[in-house]
Design a protein around this motif. Structure first.
Motif, PDB file in Angstrom:
ATOM      1  N   ASP A 181      50.156   1.807  34.030  1.00 40.99           N
ATOM      2  CA  ASP A 181      51.548   2.117  33.713  1.00 40.99           C
ATOM      3  C   ASP A 181      52.139   2.758  34.967  1.00 40.99           C
ATOM      4  N   ASP A 182      52.348   1.915  35.982  1.00 39.52           N
ATOM      5  CA  ASP A 182      52.706   2.424  37.303  1.00 39.52           C
ATOM      6  C   ASP A 182      54.107   3.021  37.341  1.00 39.52           C
ATOM      7  N   GLY A 183      55.004   2.526  36.499  1.00 37.54           N
ATOM      8  CA  GLY A 183      56.360   3.064  36.492  1.00 37.54           C
ATOM      9  C   GLY A 183      56.393   4.520  36.061  1.00 37.54           C
ATOM     10  N   MET A 184      55.747   4.834  34.934  1.00 31.20           N
ATOM     11  CA  MET A 184      55.708   6.216  34.483  1.00 31.20           C
ATOM     12  C   MET A 184      54.850   7.063  35.418  1.00 31.20           C
ATOM     13  N   ALA A 185      53.799   6.478  35.998  1.00 34.72           N
ATOM     14  CA  ALA A 185      52.959   7.217  36.946  1.00 34.72           C
ATOM     15  C   ALA A 185      53.767   7.677  38.158  1.00 34.72           C
ATOM     16  N   ALA A 191      47.670  16.191  44.303  1.00 36.60           N
ATOM     17  CA  ALA A 191      48.922  15.600  43.833  1.00 36.60           C
ATOM     18  C   ALA A 191      49.412  14.543  44.822  1.00 36.60           C
ATOM     19  N   THR A 192      49.289  14.826  46.101  1.00 36.38           N
ATOM     20  CA  THR A 192      49.722  13.874  47.117  1.00 36.38           C
ATOM     21  C   THR A 192      48.827  12.639  47.120  1.00 36.38           C
ATOM     22  N   ARG A 193      47.542  12.828  46.905  1.00 39.27           N
ATOM     23  CA  ARG A 193      46.616  11.687  46.812  1.00 39.27           C
ATOM     24  C   ARG A 193      47.061  10.726  45.714  1.00 39.27           C
ATOM     25  N   LEU A 194      47.423  11.275  44.578  1.00 39.77           N
ATOM     26  CA  LEU A 194      47.847  10.429  43.462  1.00 39.77           C
ATOM     27  C   LEU A 194      49.188   9.757  43.752  1.00 39.77           C
ATOM     28  N   ALA A 195      50.086  10.479  44.421  1.00 43.08           N
ATOM     29  CA  ALA A 195      51.362   9.867  44.808  1.00 43.08           C
ATOM     30  C   ALA A 195      51.133   8.700  45.758  1.00 43.08           C
ATOM     31  N   ALA A 196      50.174   8.854  46.670  1.00 39.96           N
ATOM     32  CA  ALA A 196      49.852   7.767  47.596  1.00 39.96           C
ATOM     33  C   ALA A 196      49.274   6.569  46.846  1.00 39.96           C
ATOM     34  N   THR A 197      48.473   6.838  45.821  1.00 45.78           N
ATOM     35  CA  THR A 197      47.914   5.749  45.024  1.00 45.78           C
ATOM     36  C   THR A 197      49.015   4.980  44.306  1.00 45.78           C
ATOM     37  N   VAL A 198      50.002   5.707  43.784  1.00 48.39           N
ATOM     38  CA  VAL A 198      51.136   5.050  43.141  1.00 48.39           C
ATOM     39  C   VAL A 198      51.862   4.153  44.138  1.00 48.39           C
ATOM     40  N   LEU A 199      52.071   4.659  45.341  1.00 50.18           N
ATOM     41  CA  LEU A 199      52.738   3.853  46.369  1.00 50.18           C
ATOM     42  C   LEU A 199      51.931   2.593  46.677  1.00 50.18           C
ATOM     43  N   ARG A 200      50.622   2.751  46.812  1.00 49.50           N
ATOM     44  CA  ARG A 200      49.765   1.598  47.110  1.00 49.50           C
ATOM     45  C   ARG A 200      49.835   0.558  46.002  1.00 49.50           C
ATOM     46  N   ARG A 201      49.867   1.027  44.761  1.00 50.39           N
ATOM     47  CA  ARG A 201      49.954   0.113  43.623  1.00 50.39           C
ATOM     48  C   ARG A 201      51.260  -0.679  43.634  1.00 50.39           C
ATOM     49  N   ASN A 202      52.282  -0.095  44.216  1.00 47.92           N
ATOM     50  CA  ASN A 202      53.584  -0.750  44.274  1.00 47.92           C
ATOM     51  C   ASN A 202      53.804  -1.460  45.603  1.00 47.92           C
ATOM     52  N   GLN A 203      52.690  -1.806  46.246  1.00 45.00           N
ATOM     53  CA  GLN A 203      52.695  -2.610  47.483  1.00 45.00           C
ATOM     54  C   GLN A 203      53.275  -1.887  48.697  1.00 45.00           C
ATOM     55  N   HIS A 204      53.404  -0.559  48.617  1.00 49.05           N
ATOM     56  CA  HIS A 204      53.848   0.220  49.781  1.00 49.05           C
ATOM     57  C   HIS A 204      52.603   0.781  50.482  1.00 49.05           C
ATOM     58  N   ARG A 205      51.788  -0.100  51.004  1.00 48.17           N
ATOM     59  CA  ARG A 205      50.484   0.310  51.514  1.00 48.17           C
ATOM     60  C   ARG A 205      50.595   1.109  52.811  1.00 48.17           C
ATOM     61  N   ASP A 206      51.524   0.754  53.673  1.00 50.14           N
ATOM     62  CA  ASP A 206      51.691   1.518  54.909  1.00 50.14           C
ATOM     63  C   ASP A 206      52.139   2.937  54.594  1.00 50.14           C
ATOM     64  N   GLY A 207      53.101   3.074  53.700  1.00 45.75           N
ATOM     65  CA  GLY A 207      53.564   4.397  53.311  1.00 45.75           C
ATOM     66  C   GLY A 207      52.475   5.198  52.627  1.00 45.75           C
ATOM     67  N   ALA A 208      51.683   4.534  51.805  1.00 48.30           N
ATOM     68  CA  ALA A 208      50.579   5.216  51.130  1.00 48.30           C
ATOM     69  C   ALA A 208      49.567   5.734  52.137  1.00 48.30           C
TER      70      ALA A 208
END
Length: 338
Positions: A116-120, A143-160
């Motif tokens: 549930d990446d949207g709510m995450a 908390a930042t680790r999890l935020a990076a994982t959310v970014l990676r899941r949404n195809q923002h891998r460089d930002g993650a």
């Protein structure tokens, strides 16, 4: 899919979820994560000790792959953590913010597990904001680790990748990595960065970072339950090789790990996931199916609710035109794959 049943009601994927039983007034009982995040439901403040116990219980459910049980706890936990942070006296404000961050972190972990990446995205942002107010560098790093994982899941891998490496640098500069829990979290951040690099097809960076993560994890020595161990890093090798598309190496790394020595069920589940998917990628459907069955026996909710297991079962079912995988249709029925 049955995994949606875990979140339905408890996490707001539907509007008809049952309320969690409570001795509080009905108006104060949180129905869904959405209700808490968007301020529709409030809870009763708890003492720091009570809140810590509730967070620990939810974490224990998550780490034991009791995803449905964790989902039932989460709305009330978040409402109570939010209320505690709002109504706490000034001397305890930082501690209450840290507890709120921890509550949002475990919520984000479960949401990510169930895709549930949207709510995450929302809960990860809440975790980061609360962690900044709390002032605990390790909680802020998590908390930042999890935020990076959310970014990676949404195809923002460089930002993650940038975000998780910045978190590692910040943790190092703020703490000097003087305590075992700080070193252990630093190692975990590097491991996540290694996996992210693999997802970006950056082979050299992935293996370099994983080597540094392994070194940090070994230096941390005895740490709290839930933090990475050298055995967990051995499982990360499977993950990184699989993400790089090197399924043969991933299978080889899997052979070097005895899953019975992995104490946390959630981490054993990660071993089964990587092993089953690597075997499937290697063109060994029977072995992949056996790993899937082992995962179901060991961590049944992992197979019942996680997308990787659902998708792999569907792929095996579709490809098994000659009925060679005895029992695959029974498995599909058990976990709701049609």
């Amino acid at each position: 899919m049955r995994r949606r049943d875990v979140l339905a009601g408890a996490l707001g994927l539907t509007t008809a979820g049952a309320l969690i039983p409570s001795t509080e007034a009905a108006a104060e009982v949180p129905a869904t994560i959405d209700d808490v995040v968007f301020g529709k439901i409030t809870g009763t403040p708890l003492s720091d000790q009570q809140l810590a116990a509730q967070i620990a219980a939810t974490r224990a459910d998550f780490r034991s792959c009791r995803y449905s049980q964790a989902a039932r706890r989460l709305p009330r936990l978040l409402a109570q953590a939010e209320a505690s942070a709002r109504h706490v006296a000034a001397p305890q404000a930082e501690r209450a913010s840290t507890r709120l961050a921890q509550a949002y972190c475990v919520t984000t972990q479960l949401l990510l597990k169930l895709h549930d990446d949207g709510m995450a995205y929302s809960t990860a942002d809440r975790a980061v904001q609360a962690a900044r107010l709390g002032g605990d560098p390790v909680v802020a790093a998590e908390a930042t680790r999890l935020a990076a994982t959310v970014l990676r899941r949404n195809q923002h891998r460089d930002g993650a990748q940038r975000l998780v490496l910045q978190a590692a640098e910040r943790l190092d500069s703020e703490t000097g990595l003087a305590q075992p829990r700080e070193i252990a979290k630093y190692g975990e951040l590097l491991a996540v960065a290694a996996y992210t690099a693999a997802m970006r097809d950056d082979r050299d960076t992935a293996w370099t970072l994983l080597g540094e993560a392994d070194d940090a994890t070994r230096r941390s020595g005895s740490v709290d339950d839930g933090q990475l161990t050298p055995l967990d890093l051995a499982v990360y090798k499977i993950s990184v090789a699989r993400a790089l598309g090197d399924f043969g190496s991933a299978v080889g790394y899997a052979r070097q790990v005895d899953p019975t020595r992995i104490t946390a069920p959630e981490r054993r589940a990660r071993y089964w996931e990587d092993t089953a998917l690597a075997l499937h990628g290697r063109g060994r459907p029977e072995a992949a199916f056996q790993a899937l069955l082992a995962a179901e026996q060991d961590t049944p909710q992992e197979v019942r609710y996680r997308p990787w297991a659902q998708d792999l079962t569907q792929n095996l079912l579709t490809a098994d035109t000659r009925g060679a995988l005895v029992g695959v249709r029974d498995l599909a029925r058990r976990i709701g794959v049609t």
